[in-house]
Design a protein around this motif. Sequence first.
Motif, PDB file in Angstrom:
ATOM      1  N   MET A  18     -14.616 -16.956  -5.750  1.00  0.00           N
ATOM      2  CA  MET A  18     -16.073 -17.060  -5.794  1.00  0.00           C
ATOM      3  C   MET A  18     -16.583 -17.524  -7.145  1.00  0.00           C
ATOM      4  SD  MET A  18     -17.406 -13.902  -3.410  1.00  0.00           S
ATOM      5  CE  MET A  18     -19.077 -14.545  -3.454  1.00  0.00           C
ATOM      6  N   GLN A  19     -15.988 -16.999  -8.232  1.00  0.00           N
ATOM      7  CA  GLN A  19     -16.469 -17.393  -9.557  1.00  0.00           C
ATOM      8  C   GLN A  19     -16.105 -18.835  -9.893  1.00  0.00           C
ATOM      9  OE1 GLN A  19     -15.027 -14.394 -12.324  1.00  0.00           O
ATOM     10  NE2 GLN A  19     -16.887 -13.195 -12.061  1.00  0.00           N
ATOM     11  N   THR A  20     -15.046 -19.344  -9.288  1.00  0.00           N
ATOM     12  CA  THR A  20     -14.672 -20.737  -9.529  1.00  0.00           C
ATOM     13  C   THR A  20     -15.503 -21.676  -8.664  1.00  0.00           C
ATOM     14  OG1 THR A  20     -12.417 -20.015 -10.023  1.00  0.00           O
ATOM     15  CG2 THR A  20     -12.740 -22.359  -9.607  1.00  0.00           C
ATOM     16  N   ALA A  21     -15.761 -21.263  -7.418  1.00  0.00           N
ATOM     17  CA  ALA A  21     -16.504 -22.119  -6.489  1.00  0.00           C
ATOM     18  C   ALA A  21     -17.999 -22.127  -6.775  1.00  0.00           C
ATOM     19  CB  ALA A  21     -16.263 -21.665  -5.052  1.00  0.00           C
ATOM     20  N   VAL A  22     -18.543 -20.961  -7.105  1.00  0.00           N
ATOM     21  CA  VAL A  22     -19.978 -20.866  -7.367  1.00  0.00           C
ATOM     22  C   VAL A  22     -20.193 -21.064  -8.863  1.00  0.00           C
ATOM     23  CG1 VAL A  22     -22.059 -19.471  -7.094  1.00  0.00           C
ATOM     24  CG2 VAL A  22     -20.195 -19.268  -5.436  1.00  0.00           C
ATOM     25  N   SER A  23     -20.247 -22.305  -9.262  1.00  0.00           N
ATOM     26  CA  SER A  23     -20.349 -22.645 -10.682  1.00  0.00           C
ATOM     27  C   SER A  23     -20.916 -24.059 -10.816  1.00  0.00           C
ATOM     28  CB  SER A  23     -18.962 -22.564 -11.342  1.00  0.00           C
ATOM     29  OG  SER A  23     -18.078 -23.511 -10.785  1.00  0.00           O
ATOM     30  N   PRO A  24     -21.474 -24.405 -11.964  1.00  0.00           N
ATOM     31  CA  PRO A  24     -21.635 -23.579 -13.157  1.00  0.00           C
ATOM     32  C   PRO A  24     -22.757 -22.559 -12.986  1.00  0.00           C
ATOM     33  CG  PRO A  24     -22.645 -25.719 -13.496  1.00  0.00           C
ATOM     34  CD  PRO A  24     -21.963 -25.785 -12.157  1.00  0.00           C
ATOM     35  N   ARG A  25     -22.645 -21.447 -13.705  1.00  0.00           N
ATOM     36  CA  ARG A  25     -23.636 -20.388 -13.638  1.00  0.00           C
ATOM     37  C   ARG A  25     -24.266 -20.197 -15.019  1.00  0.00           C
ATOM     38  NH1 ARG A  25     -19.039 -18.493 -11.711  1.00  0.00           N
ATOM     39  NH2 ARG A  25     -18.784 -17.040 -13.448  1.00  0.00           N
ATOM     40  N   SER A  42     -24.808  -7.757 -24.131  1.00  0.00           N
ATOM     41  CA  SER A  42     -23.711  -8.192 -23.269  1.00  0.00           C
ATOM     42  C   SER A  42     -24.140  -9.398 -22.434  1.00  0.00           C
ATOM     43  CB  SER A  42     -23.292  -7.046 -22.340  1.00  0.00           C
ATOM     44  OG  SER A  42     -22.149  -7.402 -21.592  1.00  0.00           O
ATOM     45  N   PRO A  43     -23.232 -10.375 -22.242  1.00  0.00           N
ATOM     46  CA  PRO A  43     -23.562 -11.549 -21.431  1.00  0.00           C
ATOM     47  C   PRO A  43     -23.211 -11.332 -19.953  1.00  0.00           C
ATOM     48  CG  PRO A  43     -21.480 -11.910 -22.557  1.00  0.00           C
ATOM     49  CD  PRO A  43     -21.947 -10.533 -22.952  1.00  0.00           C
ATOM     50  N   PHE A  44     -24.002 -11.969 -19.081  1.00  0.00           N
ATOM     51  CA  PHE A  44     -23.775 -11.889 -17.633  1.00  0.00           C
ATOM     52  C   PHE A  44     -24.014 -13.263 -17.019  1.00  0.00           C
ATOM     53  CE2 PHE A  44     -25.027  -7.706 -19.039  1.00  0.00           C
ATOM     54  CZ  PHE A  44     -24.060  -6.899 -18.444  1.00  0.00           C
ATOM     55  N   SER A  45     -23.035 -13.731 -16.249  1.00  0.00           N
ATOM     56  CA  SER A  45     -23.204 -15.038 -15.603  1.00  0.00           C
ATOM     57  C   SER A  45     -23.647 -14.909 -14.149  1.00  0.00           C
ATOM     58  CB  SER A  45     -21.892 -15.842 -15.666  1.00  0.00           C
ATOM     59  OG  SER A  45     -20.890 -15.241 -14.871  1.00  0.00           O
ATOM     60  N   PHE A  46     -23.791 -13.682 -13.647  1.00  0.00           N
ATOM     61  CA  PHE A  46     -24.452 -13.485 -12.360  1.00  0.00           C
ATOM     62  C   PHE A  46     -25.939 -13.370 -12.686  1.00  0.00           C
ATOM     63  CE2 PHE A  46     -20.582 -11.253 -10.204  1.00  0.00           C
ATOM     64  CZ  PHE A  46     -19.828 -12.383 -10.437  1.00  0.00           C
ATOM     65  N   PHE A  47     -26.611 -14.529 -12.797  1.00  0.00           N
ATOM     66  CA  PHE A  47     -27.959 -14.563 -13.379  1.00  0.00           C
ATOM     67  C   PHE A  47     -28.693 -15.826 -12.941  1.00  0.00           C
ATOM     68  CE2 PHE A  47     -30.180 -16.606 -17.094  1.00  0.00           C
ATOM     69  CZ  PHE A  47     -31.351 -15.880 -17.005  1.00  0.00           C
ATOM     70  N   ALA A 184     -22.660 -23.079 -19.534  1.00  0.00           N
ATOM     71  CA  ALA A 184     -22.640 -22.336 -18.278  1.00  0.00           C
ATOM     72  C   ALA A 184     -21.230 -21.852 -18.008  1.00  0.00           C
ATOM     73  CB  ALA A 184     -23.143 -23.208 -17.130  1.00  0.00           C
ATOM     74  N   ARG A 185     -21.141 -20.819 -17.213  1.00  0.00           N
ATOM     75  CA  ARG A 185     -19.866 -20.184 -16.921  1.00  0.00           C
ATOM     76  C   ARG A 185     -19.228 -20.797 -15.685  1.00  0.00           C
ATOM     77  NH1 ARG A 185     -15.711 -18.201 -17.774  1.00  0.00           N
ATOM     78  NH2 ARG A 185     -15.190 -16.032 -18.188  1.00  0.00           N
ATOM     79  N   LEU A 186     -17.923 -21.006 -15.758  1.00  0.00           N
ATOM     80  CA  LEU A 186     -17.139 -21.465 -14.625  1.00  0.00           C
ATOM     81  C   LEU A 186     -16.145 -20.354 -14.273  1.00  0.00           C
ATOM     82  CD1 LEU A 186     -16.443 -25.083 -15.932  1.00  0.00           C
ATOM     83  CD2 LEU A 186     -18.316 -24.340 -14.471  1.00  0.00           C
ATOM     84  N   TYR A 191     -15.813 -22.885 -19.345  1.00  0.00           N
ATOM     85  CA  TYR A 191     -17.259 -23.043 -19.488  1.00  0.00           C
ATOM     86  C   TYR A 191     -17.584 -24.533 -19.327  1.00  0.00           C
ATOM     87  CZ  TYR A 191     -17.583 -18.382 -21.696  1.00  0.00           C
ATOM     88  OH  TYR A 191     -17.538 -17.043 -21.958  1.00  0.00           O
ATOM     89  N   SER A 192     -18.849 -24.832 -19.105  1.00  0.00           N
ATOM     90  CA  SER A 192     -19.286 -26.232 -19.138  1.00  0.00           C
ATOM     91  C   SER A 192     -20.415 -26.364 -20.147  1.00  0.00           C
ATOM     92  CB  SER A 192     -19.753 -26.707 -17.754  1.00  0.00           C
ATOM     93  OG  SER A 192     -20.900 -25.998 -17.336  1.00  0.00           O
ATOM     94  N   ARG A 193     -20.566 -27.570 -20.659  1.00  0.00           N
ATOM     95  CA  ARG A 193     -21.557 -27.845 -21.698  1.00  0.00           C
ATOM     96  C   ARG A 193     -22.511 -28.916 -21.193  1.00  0.00           C
ATOM     97  NH1 ARG A 193     -20.038 -29.762 -27.897  1.00  0.00           N
ATOM     98  NH2 ARG A 193     -22.184 -29.761 -28.729  1.00  0.00           N
ATOM     99  N   ASN A 194     -23.809 -28.686 -21.375  1.00  0.00           N
ATOM    100  CA  ASN A 194     -24.816 -29.612 -20.854  1.00  0.00           C
ATOM    101  C   ASN A 194     -25.613 -30.226 -22.001  1.00  0.00           C
ATOM    102  OD1 ASN A 194     -24.579 -29.030 -17.828  1.00  0.00           O
ATOM    103  ND2 ASN A 194     -24.817 -26.988 -18.696  1.00  0.00           N
TER     104      ASN A 194
END
Length: 273
Positions: A18-25, A42-47, A184-186, A191-194
Amino acid sequence: MKTVIPSELSAVQLQTIMQTAVSPRPIALASTVDKDGNSNLSPFSFFNMFSTVPPILIFSPSRRVRDNTTKHTLENVVEVPEVVIGTVNFPIVQQISLASTEYDDGVNEFVKSGLTMKDADIVRPKLIAECPVNFECRVLEIKSLGDQGGAGNLVICEVQKIHIREEYLNDEGNLDQAKLDMVARLGSNWYSRNNGNNLFEVPKPLVTKGIGFDRLPESIRYSKIFTGNDLGMLANVEVLPSESCHKDEEIHRDAQKLLLESKIEEAWNILIK
C-alpha cells in the motif's frame, strides 16, 4: 494481473504494497505538546487536505505494526487537542527523517533534529521555523480505525492560522510551486522531489469540455505512435479541427514532439490534411 487479498497477508506485507502503490504522499511534520507542555515533533505521510471551507487537514498516526503501540503524537493530541502542521521540502528532508526516530518519551525531537521552535499565535504547540508553511490547527476529532497493529487514527484538524515563509512566494505574493521544492514519501526508504526539473502542468478541463477519445478520428485514435497521454491532450479540445487527418507515422512522430512541449494547437495543425 497479480491479485492480492489483504486478509491473506501479514501487516508488514500489506503495508509494503500500500505504501509503495499509494504514492507520492505529502508529509505532515506534526508539532504537539503533552499536558505538561513538553514538545514533540514527528513526520507523517498519511496526510492530506480534505476541505477548504472549513479548512481541514487530516493526518494519521497509525498504531505500530510491529508491536501495536501508539505514538507520542497521538497521545499528545488526546491530552492537548492542538497541533501545528509544517510542510516539508528538500532543504529539510534529512532533518525530518531524523525527527522520525522513535526517541523515548520526553525527548524533544526539535533538539535532536536541529529544527527551530517558534511560538505560535493561537495554539500551544510550537511552529517549525524552517518549514515553508506552518498551519496552526485545533483538533476537531480523533477517529480510531481499529485496535490492531497498523490501524490508523485520523486526526481531523481545522486550520486557524497559516504562516508562510516569504522566500517561497512569487512576485504576485502567491506560493511558488517550483520554489517550494517539496518532497513526498514513497515506499520503503524512497522519497520524491518536486522542483522545476520535474514539474509539469496539465490544464484542467473545468471551463472547456474536451471532445474526448471517442471523437478522435480513427487515424489518430488507433495510431501506433501516440500514447494515452498524447491522445488525452489531443482530445482535450472543444472542437475537432478536422475529420480528415494524416495517417503517416512520421507526421505523428512530429506531432508527438510538439505534444511533449504541450503545443496542442501546433500538433493538430500538422496532423490535419
